[in-house]
Design a protein around this motif. Structure first.
Motif, PDB file in Angstrom:
ATOM      1  N   LEU A 164      21.211  -9.798  37.250  1.00  5.10           N
ATOM      2  CA  LEU A 164      20.953 -10.523  36.000  1.00  5.10           C
ATOM      3  C   LEU A 164      21.765  -9.858  34.900  1.00  5.10           C
ATOM      4  CD1 LEU A 164      17.067 -10.854  36.180  1.00  5.10           C
ATOM      5  CD2 LEU A 164      18.745 -12.642  36.584  1.00  5.10           C
ATOM      6  N   TRP A 165      22.695 -10.594  34.323  1.00  4.90           N
ATOM      7  CA  TRP A 165      23.565 -10.033  33.295  1.00  4.90           C
ATOM      8  C   TRP A 165      23.107 -10.529  31.938  1.00  4.90           C
ATOM      9  CZ3 TRP A 165      26.532  -6.380  35.258  1.00  4.90           C
ATOM     10  CH2 TRP A 165      26.844  -6.444  36.605  1.00  4.90           C
ATOM     11  N   GLY A 166      23.105  -9.647  30.982  1.00  2.00           N
ATOM     12  CA  GLY A 166      22.695  -9.989  29.629  1.00  2.00           C
ATOM     13  C   GLY A 166      22.714  -8.737  28.784  1.00  2.00           C
ATOM     14  N   ALA A 167      21.766  -8.628  27.867  1.00  2.00           N
ATOM     15  CA  ALA A 167      21.687  -7.430  27.036  1.00  2.00           C
ATOM     16  C   ALA A 167      21.519  -6.193  27.916  1.00  2.00           C
ATOM     17  CB  ALA A 167      20.528  -7.543  26.060  1.00  2.00           C
ATOM     18  N   LYS A 168      20.767  -6.349  29.011  1.00  2.00           N
ATOM     19  CA  LYS A 168      20.627  -5.300  30.018  1.00  2.00           C
ATOM     20  C   LYS A 168      20.998  -5.916  31.361  1.00  2.00           C
ATOM     21  CE  LYS A 168      16.948  -2.690  27.843  1.00  2.00           C
ATOM     22  NZ  LYS A 168      15.648  -2.081  28.026  1.00  2.00           N
ATOM     23  N   SER A 169      21.754  -5.175  32.156  1.00  2.00           N
ATOM     24  CA  SER A 169      22.126  -5.649  33.485  1.00  2.00           C
ATOM     25  C   SER A 169      21.095  -5.128  34.478  1.00  2.00           C
ATOM     26  CB  SER A 169      23.521  -5.152  33.846  1.00  2.00           C
ATOM     27  OG  SER A 169      24.448  -5.601  32.891  1.00  2.00           O
ATOM     28  N   ILE A 170      20.357  -6.049  35.063  1.00  2.00           N
ATOM     29  CA  ILE A 170      19.243  -5.697  35.936  1.00  2.00           C
ATOM     30  C   ILE A 170      19.496  -6.230  37.342  1.00  2.00           C
ATOM     31  CG2 ILE A 170      16.751  -5.999  36.346  1.00  2.00           C
ATOM     32  CD1 ILE A 170      17.375  -4.381  33.831  1.00  2.00           C
ATOM     33  N   CYS A 171      19.148  -5.426  38.328  1.00  2.00           N
ATOM     34  CA  CYS A 171      19.193  -5.858  39.717  1.00  2.00           C
ATOM     35  C   CYS A 171      17.778  -6.260  40.122  1.00  2.00           C
ATOM     36  CB  CYS A 171      19.698  -4.738  40.630  1.00  2.00           C
ATOM     37  SG  CYS A 171      19.620  -5.176  42.372  1.00  2.00           S
ATOM     38  N   ARG A 172      17.611  -7.516  40.508  1.00  2.00           N
ATOM     39  CA  ARG A 172      16.286  -7.998  40.915  1.00  2.00           C
ATOM     40  C   ARG A 172      15.889  -7.456  42.283  1.00  2.00           C
ATOM     41  NH1 ARG A 172      17.008 -14.300  39.691  1.00  2.00           N
ATOM     42  NH2 ARG A 172      18.959 -13.817  40.710  1.00  2.00           N
ATOM     43  N   ILE A 173      16.856  -7.046  43.086  1.00  2.00           N
ATOM     44  CA  ILE A 173      16.557  -6.512  44.413  1.00  2.00           C
ATOM     45  C   ILE A 173      15.964  -5.110  44.296  1.00  2.00           C
ATOM     46  CG2 ILE A 173      17.579  -5.783  46.614  1.00  2.00           C
ATOM     47  CD1 ILE A 173      19.659  -8.115  46.047  1.00  2.00           C
ATOM     48  N   HIS A 174      16.571  -4.280  43.440  1.00  2.00           N
ATOM     49  CA  HIS A 174      16.118  -2.897  43.270  1.00  2.00           C
ATOM     50  C   HIS A 174      15.148  -2.725  42.106  1.00  2.00           C
ATOM     51  CE1 HIS A 174      18.930  -1.354  46.243  1.00  2.00           C
ATOM     52  NE2 HIS A 174      19.843  -2.141  45.711  1.00  2.00           N
ATOM     53  N   ASN A 175      14.989  -3.761  41.280  1.00  2.00           N
ATOM     54  CA  ASN A 175      14.125  -3.714  40.102  1.00  2.00           C
ATOM     55  C   ASN A 175      14.462  -2.560  39.174  1.00  2.00           C
ATOM     56  OD1 ASN A 175      12.552  -6.016  40.630  1.00  2.00           O
ATOM     57  ND2 ASN A 175      11.426  -4.865  42.172  1.00  2.00           N
ATOM     58  N   LYS A 176      15.752  -2.398  38.907  1.00  2.00           N
ATOM     59  CA  LYS A 176      16.189  -1.374  37.958  1.00  2.00           C
ATOM     60  C   LYS A 176      17.531  -1.759  37.371  1.00  2.00           C
ATOM     61  CE  LYS A 176      16.564   1.974  41.294  1.00  2.00           C
ATOM     62  NZ  LYS A 176      16.842   3.318  41.807  1.00  2.00           N
ATOM     63  N   SER A 177      17.931  -1.036  36.364  1.00  2.00           N
ATOM     64  CA  SER A 177      19.225  -1.274  35.734  1.00  2.00           C
ATOM     65  C   SER A 177      20.337  -1.091  36.759  1.00  2.00           C
ATOM     66  CB  SER A 177      19.421  -0.285  34.583  1.00  2.00           C
ATOM     67  OG  SER A 177      20.739  -0.372  34.094  1.00  2.00           O
ATOM     68  N   ILE A 178      21.315  -1.965  36.745  1.00  2.00           N
ATOM     69  CA  ILE A 178      22.407  -1.894  37.712  1.00  2.00           C
ATOM     70  C   ILE A 178      23.143  -0.560  37.620  1.00  2.00           C
ATOM     71  CG2 ILE A 178      24.676  -2.893  38.255  1.00  2.00           C
ATOM     72  CD1 ILE A 178      23.394  -5.641  37.789  1.00  2.00           C
ATOM     73  N   GLY A 179      23.272  -0.018  36.442  1.00  2.00           N
ATOM     74  CA  GLY A 179      23.938   1.268  36.275  1.00  2.00           C
ATOM     75  C   GLY A 179      23.196   2.441  36.905  1.00  2.00           C
ATOM     76  N   ASN A 180      21.924   2.264  37.239  1.00  2.00           N
ATOM     77  CA  ASN A 180      21.128   3.334  37.853  1.00  2.00           C
ATOM     78  C   ASN A 180      21.071   3.256  39.372  1.00  2.00           C
ATOM     79  OD1 ASN A 180      20.481   4.478  35.389  1.00  2.00           O
ATOM     80  ND2 ASN A 180      18.695   3.173  35.127  1.00  2.00           N
ATOM     81  N   ILE A 181      21.712   2.275  39.950  1.00  2.00           N
ATOM     82  CA  ILE A 181      21.688   2.112  41.408  1.00  2.00           C
ATOM     83  C   ILE A 181      22.740   3.032  42.024  1.00  2.00           C
ATOM     84  CG2 ILE A 181      22.057   0.478  43.297  1.00  2.00           C
ATOM     85  CD1 ILE A 181      21.050  -1.693  41.318  1.00  2.00           C
ATOM     86  N   THR A 182      22.338   3.773  43.047  1.00  2.00           N
ATOM     87  CA  THR A 182      23.261   4.702  43.701  1.00  2.00           C
ATOM     88  C   THR A 182      23.648   4.270  45.111  1.00  2.00           C
ATOM     89  OG1 THR A 182      21.404   6.055  44.440  1.00  2.00           O
ATOM     90  CG2 THR A 182      22.471   6.683  42.364  1.00  2.00           C
TER      91      THR A 182
END
Length: 61
Positions: free
Chosen positions: A21-39
């Motif tokens: 989900l792209w917008g003010a915050k980029s969120i991953c619905r699969i991991h339920n966290k900010s895309i930048g925090n996915i490792t």
């Protein structure tokens, strides 16, 4: 995985993922966290496998 590699995957894979989900915050619905925090991500692994298979096929020809 180092952070630079994560951002490379974000640029190439996450941008096309239906779970992003792209917008003010980029969120991953699969991991339920900010895309930048996915490792790590299953989608990244799949893309690496496909890329390796394509490269192997190209070198056979």
């Amino acid at each position: 995985m180092n952070q630079a590699k994560s951002y490379e995957y974000i640029d190439r894979i996450c941008v096309n993922c239906p779970g992003s989900l792209w917008g003010a915050k980029s969120i991953c619905r699969i991991h339920n966290k900010s895309i930048g925090n996915i490792t790590s991500c299953e989608q990244w692994d799949r893309q690496l496998i496909l890329l390796n298979l394509m490269m192997r096929e190209m070198t056979r020809k």
